[in-house]
Design an enzyme around this catalytic site. Structure first.
Site, PDB file in Angstrom:
ATOM      1  N   GLY A 157      41.226 -33.470  -5.378  1.00 33.91           N
ATOM      2  CA  GLY A 157      41.565 -32.543  -6.445  1.00 33.91           C
ATOM      3  C   GLY A 157      40.598 -32.663  -7.590  1.00 33.91           C
ATOM      4  N   GLY A 159      39.639 -30.853 -11.882  1.00 33.86           N
ATOM      5  CA  GLY A 159      39.843 -29.878 -12.946  1.00 33.86           C
ATOM      6  C   GLY A 159      38.945 -30.192 -14.113  1.00 33.86           C
ATOM      7  N   GLY A 160      39.273 -29.610 -15.275  1.00 36.41           N
ATOM      8  CA  GLY A 160      38.410 -29.751 -16.426  1.00 36.41           C
ATOM      9  C   GLY A 160      38.297 -31.164 -16.957  1.00 36.41           C
ATOM     10  N   MET A 161      39.314 -32.009 -16.743  1.00 36.48           N
ATOM     11  CA  MET A 161      39.270 -33.347 -17.303  1.00 36.48           C
ATOM     12  C   MET A 161      39.244 -34.438 -16.240  1.00 36.48           C
ATOM     13  SD  MET A 161      38.808 -33.593 -20.440  1.00 36.48           S
ATOM     14  CE  MET A 161      39.240 -35.310 -20.610  1.00 36.48           C
ATOM     15  N   VAL A 164      39.412 -36.115  -8.701  1.00 37.40           N
ATOM     16  CA  VAL A 164      40.230 -37.162  -8.087  1.00 37.40           C
ATOM     17  C   VAL A 164      39.867 -37.332  -6.615  1.00 37.40           C
ATOM     18  CG1 VAL A 164      42.574 -37.977  -7.655  1.00 37.40           C
ATOM     19  CG2 VAL A 164      42.097 -36.587  -9.683  1.00 37.40           C
ATOM     20  N   LYS A 179      40.150 -41.361 -10.346  1.00 34.78           N
ATOM     21  CA  LYS A 179      39.920 -40.168 -11.151  1.00 34.78           C
ATOM     22  C   LYS A 179      38.682 -40.381 -12.011  1.00 34.78           C
ATOM     23  CE  LYS A 179      42.088 -37.251 -14.686  1.00 34.78           C
ATOM     24  NZ  LYS A 179      43.308 -37.027 -15.485  1.00 34.78           N
ATOM     25  N   ASP A 275      51.456 -32.228 -22.579  1.00 35.18           N
ATOM     26  CA  ASP A 275      51.011 -31.238 -21.590  1.00 35.18           C
ATOM     27  C   ASP A 275      51.971 -31.221 -20.394  1.00 35.18           C
ATOM     28  OD1 ASP A 275      49.341 -29.205 -20.732  1.00 35.18           O
ATOM     29  OD2 ASP A 275      47.965 -30.555 -19.693  1.00 35.18           O
TER      30      ASP A 275
END
Length: 433
Positions: A157, A159-161, A164, A179, A275
């Protein structure tokens, strides 16, 4: 064991002006010049793919955000887009002032200025690719690497931050998740501090409904977290794939109780998540529900300097709520929104100081969506969503799903009150009169 070289199809390539791009590996080079190929970092690579796909038409910054951050998390993505575009231009020998490849259209986006040509694949021995230098900027190159005392097995996986990977802990013989910060934000001091804070925050929490962080490490000046490897699916994925996009009441209550327990444990430690959304709730195959991604979490810390805004994020329910100071250690400045648009509390939208009740508002929005199949607040743009959160009340849940018990409607309605003084004042009180 020696390396083996076999004949196999060379990855699809596209000519972009004088450059050729390997659409599978992200290698960029010029076949007309004797120069080494460059491995594009993940985000510049994805943006260049989008520019190629649009064939000279505009790619908006919103389009880029949706491709790079599909979960809609808003974490100053403008900065990351700017960095990615700058790095892409550097790779192409281009500039914003005198562009030859990428044109910036003010307040609209970007477009590719040169013709592109898809090159026919061929079969051959790709020894050059096999011998190229390993770069952590290329996601595919991570698989099979030994990173500290971990062996990377597969990407699972991103994303922006963070990106993984599934990995094996060679010391303890267990499976873990690693991560990593994306390469293009790993040098951003704010992103690094947020990443380190996630490790510090989550590692202080030992609860069955919170994903366990084992340690924070670094490899080739790139930090990563080692964490519990979970099998299952996110609540977001579950809602997208069930009938009417809503959960049976019995299942919803089981999930809700566990989310609430996890939030209570975090809040009692002086931590708010900031979040909470379906993508950050994980339904494990083993049964427990796990809260993920404390990357935006904020810690409660003592601050003796009364002239400065306290670092604490958990405040007494009746305390004044000034706006965030520019000196706040929470990595925000006044007016900067942190969170995900459709799940923000009104105080997050306004950029105010937050307390535990912001998480409870987001929790209520999860219950609303999971019980009705629709989001309480939605819109085509973030600004439309913000306006709805601040100024409109969603329909009562039983008007959308009459099968819901009235007691659940009462809980949800109280959790999503715009005035936080009218919400549940703690996770421990959720569901009580």
């Amino acid at each position: 064991m020696g390396e083996s070289f076999v004949e196999r199809p060379v990855s699809t390539r596209v000519r972009i002006g004088r450059f050729e791009l390997n659409l599978q590996t992200g290698e960029l080079g010029s076949p007309d010049q004797d120069e080494a190929k460059l491995l594009l970092p993940e985000q510049p690579f994805l943006i260049l793919q989008m520019l190629v796909e649009h064939k000279g038409k505009i790619v908006s910054r919103e389009d880029i955000r949706k491709r790079l951050w599909p979960a809609d998390t808003i974490v100053n993505f403008d900065h990351s887009i700017n960095v990615a575009i700058r790095n892409l231009r550097k790779a192409l020998g281009d500039t914003a002032e005198s562009p030859k490849y990428i044109e910036t259209l003010a307040r609209r986006g970007y477009r590719l200025m040169v013709e592109t040509e898809l090159l026919i694949s061929k079969v051959g021995t790709d020894s050059e690719q096999a011998h190229r230098a390993v770069s952590l900027a290329n996601l595919a190159d991570m698989t099979g690497l030994k990173v500290s005392h971990y062996r990377v097995l597969a990407m699972i996986g991103g994303g922006g931050m963070g990106v993984v990977y599934r990995a094996e802990d060679l010391k303890l013989g267990r499976s873990v998740a690693l991560k990593f910060l994306p390469a293009e934000v790993a040098t951003d001091p704010v992103a690094l501090r947020r990443f380190e804070r996630e490790a510090q925050t989550a590692s202080s929490l030992n609860h069955p409904n919170i994903c366990t962080i084992y340690e924070i490490e670094e490899h080739d000046e790139r930090p990563f977290l080692a964490m519990e490897l979970l099998s299952g699916k996110s609540l977001n994925h579950e809602l997208e794939n069930i009938a009417h996009k809503r959960m049976p009441v019995s299942q919803l209550l089981t999930v809700a109780i566990q989310i609430c327990d996890g939030l209570r444990a975090a809040h009692e430690k002086g931590i708010i998540h900031r979040d909470i959304k379906p993508a950050n709730v994980f339904l494990t195959l083993a049964g427990p529900v796990k809260i993920l991604d404390f990357g935006l979490a904020k810690l409660m810390e003592p601050d003796a300097d009364r002239g400065r805004e306290p670092a604490s994020s958990i405040e007494p329910p009746n305390s004044p709520q000034p706006k965030t100071s520019k000196t706040d250690i929470g990595l925000t400045t006044s007016g900067v929104r942190m969170g995900t648009a459709g799940y923000m509390s009104p105080e997050q939208v306004r950029g105010e100081r937050l307390d535990a009740r912001a998480d409870l508002f987001s929790f209520g929005l999860i219950l609303y969506e999971a019980s009705t199949g629709i989001r309480a607040f939605s819109g085509e743009t973030a600004e439309i969503i913000y306006d709805a959160i601040l100024n409109t009340d969603p329909p009562l849940v039983r008007s959308l799903n009459p099968e819901l018990p009235r007691s659940l409607e009462v809980v949800i309605s109280k959790a999503i009150q715009k005035d936080r003084a009218l919400r549940y004042q703690s996770a421990a009180r959720c569901g009580t009169p």
